[in-house]
Each structure stands twice: as structure tokens, then as C-alpha cells.
Design a protein around this motif. Sequence first.
Motif, PDB file in Angstrom:
ATOM      1  N   GLY A 229     143.348 -21.199  96.398  1.00 18.99           N
ATOM      2  CA  GLY A 229     144.124 -20.804  95.469  1.00 18.99           C
ATOM      3  C   GLY A 229     144.352 -19.399  95.495  1.00 18.99           C
ATOM      4  O   GLY A 229     143.440 -18.695  95.116  1.00 18.99           O
ATOM      5  N   MET A 230     145.758 -18.909  95.206  1.00 19.61           N
ATOM      6  CA  MET A 230     145.839 -17.629  94.818  1.00 19.61           C
ATOM      7  C   MET A 230     146.678 -17.578  93.609  1.00 19.61           C
ATOM      8  O   MET A 230     148.075 -18.191  93.332  1.00 19.61           O
ATOM      9  N   HIS A 231     146.267 -17.214  92.370  1.00 23.56           N
ATOM     10  CA  HIS A 231     146.988 -17.659  91.104  1.00 23.56           C
ATOM     11  C   HIS A 231     147.806 -16.580  90.620  1.00 23.56           C
ATOM     12  O   HIS A 231     147.417 -15.338  90.292  1.00 23.56           O
ATOM     13  N   LEU A 232     149.063 -17.106  90.475  1.00 27.51           N
ATOM     14  CA  LEU A 232     150.158 -16.220  89.906  1.00 27.51           C
ATOM     15  C   LEU A 232     149.873 -15.815  88.450  1.00 27.51           C
ATOM     16  O   LEU A 232     150.231 -14.873  87.990  1.00 27.51           O
ATOM     17  N   GLU A 233     149.490 -17.106  87.588  1.00 26.80           N
ATOM     18  CA  GLU A 233     149.459 -17.066  86.227  1.00 26.80           C
ATOM     19  C   GLU A 233     150.789 -17.041  85.543  1.00 26.80           C
ATOM     20  O   GLU A 233     151.284 -17.766  84.734  1.00 26.80           O
ATOM     21  N   ALA A 234     151.571 -15.899  85.751  1.00 26.98           N
ATOM     22  CA  ALA A 234     152.748 -15.622  85.083  1.00 26.98           C
ATOM     23  C   ALA A 234     153.868 -15.560  86.395  1.00 26.98           C
ATOM     24  O   ALA A 234     153.447 -14.886  87.539  1.00 26.98           O
ATOM     25  N   VAL A 235     155.160 -15.943  86.020  1.00 26.59           N
ATOM     26  CA  VAL A 235     155.956 -15.842  87.352  1.00 26.59           C
ATOM     27  C   VAL A 235     157.141 -14.640  87.271  1.00 26.59           C
ATOM     28  O   VAL A 235     157.967 -14.598  88.115  1.00 26.59           O
ATOM     29  N   THR A 236     157.351 -14.029  86.219  1.00 28.12           N
ATOM     30  CA  THR A 236     158.284 -13.122  85.985  1.00 28.12           C
ATOM     31  C   THR A 236     157.468 -11.592  86.191  1.00 28.12           C
ATOM     32  O   THR A 236     156.584 -11.406  85.234  1.00 28.12           O
ATOM     33  N   PRO A 237     158.315 -10.547  86.743  1.00 21.89           N
ATOM     34  CA  PRO A 237     157.521  -9.171  86.578  1.00 21.89           C
ATOM     35  C   PRO A 237     157.136  -8.851  85.053  1.00 21.89           C
ATOM     36  O   PRO A 237     156.318  -8.108  85.000  1.00 21.89           O
ATOM     37  N   GLU A 238     158.174  -9.018  84.106  1.00 22.37           N
ATOM     38  CA  GLU A 238     158.037  -8.097  82.859  1.00 22.37           C
ATOM     39  C   GLU A 238     156.710  -8.979  82.219  1.00 22.37           C
ATOM     40  O   GLU A 238     156.192  -8.513  81.321  1.00 22.37           O
ATOM     41  N   VAL A 239     156.447 -10.390  82.376  1.00 27.89           N
ATOM     42  CA  VAL A 239     155.463 -10.878  81.780  1.00 27.89           C
ATOM     43  C   VAL A 239     154.282 -10.664  82.319  1.00 27.89           C
ATOM     44  O   VAL A 239     153.169 -10.319  81.748  1.00 27.89           O
ATOM     45  N   ARG A 240     154.169 -10.526  83.844  1.00 29.81           N
ATOM     46  CA  ARG A 240     153.027 -10.276  84.527  1.00 29.81           C
ATOM     47  C   ARG A 240     152.484  -8.959  83.980  1.00 29.81           C
ATOM     48  O   ARG A 240     151.421  -8.499  84.034  1.00 29.81           O
ATOM     49  N   GLN A 241     153.616  -8.070  83.816  1.00 32.76           N
ATOM     50  CA  GLN A 241     153.069  -6.428  83.342  1.00 32.76           C
ATOM     51  C   GLN A 241     152.690  -6.431  81.962  1.00 32.76           C
ATOM     52  O   GLN A 241     151.694  -5.745  81.809  1.00 32.76           O
ATOM     53  N   ARG A 242     153.246  -6.908  81.180  1.00 28.06           N
ATOM     54  CA  ARG A 242     152.758  -7.077  79.840  1.00 28.06           C
ATOM     55  C   ARG A 242     151.381  -7.929  79.595  1.00 28.06           C
ATOM     56  O   ARG A 242     150.550  -7.428  79.000  1.00 28.06           O
ATOM     57  N   ILE A 243     151.158  -8.977  80.247  1.00 28.91           N
ATOM     58  CA  ILE A 243     150.011  -9.820  80.162  1.00 28.91           C
ATOM     59  C   ILE A 243     148.715  -9.396  80.860  1.00 28.91           C
ATOM     60  O   ILE A 243     147.693  -9.455  80.696  1.00 28.91           O
ATOM     61  N   MET A 244     149.218  -9.099  82.181  1.00 28.04           N
ATOM     62  CA  MET A 244     148.031  -8.546  83.236  1.00 28.04           C
ATOM     63  C   MET A 244     148.361  -7.325  83.886  1.00 28.04           C
ATOM     64  O   MET A 244     148.722  -7.655  85.016  1.00 28.04           O
ATOM     65  N   PRO A 245     148.336  -6.317  83.241  1.00 32.30           N
ATOM     66  CA  PRO A 245     148.920  -5.006  83.697  1.00 32.30           C
ATOM     67  C   PRO A 245     148.184  -4.605  85.312  1.00 32.30           C
ATOM     68  O   PRO A 245     149.081  -4.180  86.051  1.00 32.30           O
ATOM     69  N   GLY A 246     146.954  -4.923  85.368  1.00 23.85           N
ATOM     70  CA  GLY A 246     146.016  -4.549  86.329  1.00 23.85           C
ATOM     71  C   GLY A 246     146.407  -5.575  87.593  1.00 23.85           C
ATOM     72  O   GLY A 246     146.713  -4.943  88.792  1.00 23.85           O
ATOM     73  N   LYS A 247     146.333  -6.771  87.484  1.00 27.52           N
ATOM     74  CA  LYS A 247     146.831  -7.727  88.464  1.00 27.52           C
ATOM     75  C   LYS A 247     148.329  -7.561  88.890  1.00 27.52           C
ATOM     76  O   LYS A 247     148.550  -8.064  90.063  1.00 27.52           O
ATOM     77  N   ALA A 248     149.142  -7.265  87.953  1.00 27.80           N
ATOM     78  CA  ALA A 248     150.258  -7.086  88.312  1.00 27.80           C
ATOM     79  C   ALA A 248     150.669  -5.967  89.320  1.00 27.80           C
ATOM     80  O   ALA A 248     151.832  -5.966  89.921  1.00 27.80           O
ATOM     81  N   SER A 249     149.796  -5.234  89.416  1.00 24.30           N
ATOM     82  CA  SER A 249     149.983  -3.868  90.554  1.00 24.30           C
ATOM     83  C   SER A 249     149.970  -4.912  91.909  1.00 24.30           C
ATOM     84  O   SER A 249     150.575  -4.394  93.012  1.00 24.30           O
ATOM     85  N   VAL A 250     149.788  -6.037  92.161  1.00 25.46           N
ATOM     86  CA  VAL A 250     149.990  -6.736  93.325  1.00 25.46           C
ATOM     87  C   VAL A 250     151.188  -7.352  93.046  1.00 25.46           C
ATOM     88  O   VAL A 250     151.463  -8.550  92.237  1.00 25.46           O
ATOM     89  N   PRO A 251     152.286  -7.108  93.683  1.00 23.44           N
ATOM     90  CA  PRO A 251     153.718  -7.640  93.462  1.00 23.44           C
ATOM     91  C   PRO A 251     153.700  -8.972  93.783  1.00 23.44           C
ATOM     92  O   PRO A 251     153.146  -9.607  94.839  1.00 23.44           O
ATOM     93  N   LEU A 252     154.785  -9.594  93.255  1.00 21.27           N
ATOM     94  CA  LEU A 252     155.219 -10.998  93.431  1.00 21.27           C
ATOM     95  C   LEU A 252     155.625 -11.136  95.076  1.00 21.27           C
ATOM     96  O   LEU A 252     154.978 -12.136  95.487  1.00 21.27           O
TER      97      LEU A 252
END
Length: 368
Positions: A229-252
Motif C-alpha cells: 500500500g502506498m497511500h495518496l490520501e488526496a488526488v489533486t495537487p492543490e488539495v495535497r499541498q493544503r492538507i499534507m504539505p510535507g507528503k505533497a513534496s513527493v509528487p503524484l
Amino acid sequence: MSDHAQLINELQTHGMRLVDPRAGQESRRGGAGPSDHKAISIGERTVMIPVHTAPSFDSPYLVEAPDDTGAARVTRDGSEVAVVRFPTPARFYQRRTADGIPYSHIAALHSKDVLATTVLQTCIRYESRKKTCQFCSIGQSLAAGRTIAHKTPQQLAEVAKAAVELDGVTHMVLTTGTPAGKDRGAKVLCESAEAIRAAIDLPLQGQCEPPEDDAWHRRMHDAGIDSLGMHLEAVTPEVRQRIMPGKASVPLEKYLSSFEAAVKVFGRGQVSTYILAGLGDTPVAILEMSEKLCEMGVYPFVVPFVPISGTPLESHPAPSSEFMEQILRPLGQMIARAGILSSEMKAGCGKCGACSALATYEKLKVPA
């Protein structure tokens, strides 16, 4: 609707109120995984339902005190909608490891036959307010003294063996907070899996962020991990950046390339990702990403977001049952067409399915 799909969807979005507080003694507060939930069985399915969240305190669903057989009526506006059962406490919880740690601090029974553990109860993302995932409560159970920071391979093997022998556990989830290092947790999962599989023949799912080097997929598989399992949690860059800014550093893009590499190792339907519906992604965005994942052979495990007490999103509204229905009904058919049913997964959250009604939607007939 087949197998209580609509009722499970309603309960997981609204939560439920317990008439007898003692019925919630085996519920999970804080920590990683399905937190602030209570496991119940509806028919043949065991599901996790929120009981300690803000929405659940105002839920229209009331669960009466269980009778002598363990059965409890669920009512809405005074009318019975279902009869549920509360699972019995795990027998392995009564034991301690050779070094004196309660087994319950090492791993937890998440469903009637699923064992789960967070190998590292710390995370580089959680340590910074600017980087932390806003929904995460991985540090809560550690701060409360209900777990330990690092479960050793020996401890995990000892507890897993007991859980199989005493409680009939059939598969296990190994997740982890993200440590510093390019493997992003894959190394500690390998060490844990090797020890567990040496002690007991138990299907395992490993969960971590995409390792920088795709060679870790083969290493995890060879260590005894059956599904990943490798978990996206959110699927759009803007939501990922807002909700999980650290994890969003690993891009989609990295997730997608890692998914592709992992499917080559583990096989279609044995790689999955968690998607939390209700954080800001639209149903269309979630379904578009899910379609792409299904084509790749990755199982998109979509679950309703649950606001956990003590996190920055504790007051964030849970998604409505109507919102989830827009996603789960077409997604279930999408998964069925792709031939990656949750029932075929060897181990993991998707196979357990307790945190979402998705598995029940996979069984619905596709309109002609």
C-alpha cells in the motif's frame, strides 16, 4: 441494496451513538489507522464506525446496549434499521512480550481477523506543524502510553504468532511513519516481515511512501510482503499541498511511476492506495484518478474522511452519504470490470474493507 451497502455508507459518514458507553471500551482512540472508531459486525461483514468524532455525537443512528448474546439494535428515529454485534476482545491482548510490553502495545486487532501495527510510531512529517498531514494522529497513542515508538522484528513476530494461534488472524498490515532516508520506511518493513514470516505463515501487507529507488519493491516482496500500500490520501495537487504539505513534496508523478513498478513485482490487484474522500477532491477527480489506477492494476481504496479529535481537521465536516454514493457506486463497478476485486487481495486494508462500504459496491450488478 446488496449486503447492507447503503446502511454501511450511512453509518460511516454519520457515525453512531452508543447507549451503553461500555460497548465502546474496545474502540480505538487516536493513533494511526482507523481512529475514534468502533468495530461492529453487520451480517457477515465487520466494519469500522466512528463513535468518538464530532459528527458521531449528533448522529441519527443510535446503538442500544447489547443483549446477552452480544446483539444490539440500531435505530433511527425510533425505528430499527439493523441488528449488529460487537466483536469479543482479542485473547492475545492478555499477554506480554518477553521484555514485558503488553501485546496490545505492539499490534491491534482491526477487524475480526486482521492484525495491524505501526512499526514506527513517529514520522518526519508529523514532527513539523508546517509539514504534518492535517488529518494525522499517529503521535496520539504514543503520547498516551498505549504503544511504543519502534516495534522490533522480534516483538512483531511474537505477537503475530500469538494472534494467529489465539484469535484466528488471517492477514496482517504493517504500516509505518515515514523515517528520514530515501527508502521511506521500506527498510524497516523488510526487517519486520522477515522476522514475522520466519515465525508464522501469515500473509502481510506493507504500507509506506514510495521509496526513491524502485528496487525496494522487490526487496519488500522477497522479505515476505505479499501486497503493498502506498497511500495518496488526496488526488489533486492543490488539495495535497493544503492538507499534507510535507507528503505533497513527493509528487503524484512519483506515486504513479512507483505504482507501475510495484505492480510488476506484486501483481495486479496486490498494490493499493488509500484515498480519503471529503478533503476537497471532487467525486469526478477521485473517479478519474481511480480509473487510471484501475487500468494500472492498483486498487483504489476510497474511504470517507473521518475528523479525528486533537488533529487540525477535527472540526472539518465528514462527507455526506450522498457524496460517498456518487463515488462508491461507479467505483465498485470500475473495480469489478478491472478484475482487481478486494476479495482477491492477499492481505491489507482493501482486503479487510472495514473502513469503507466499497467492497459491498463491488458486488452490485452493473446496469445493462
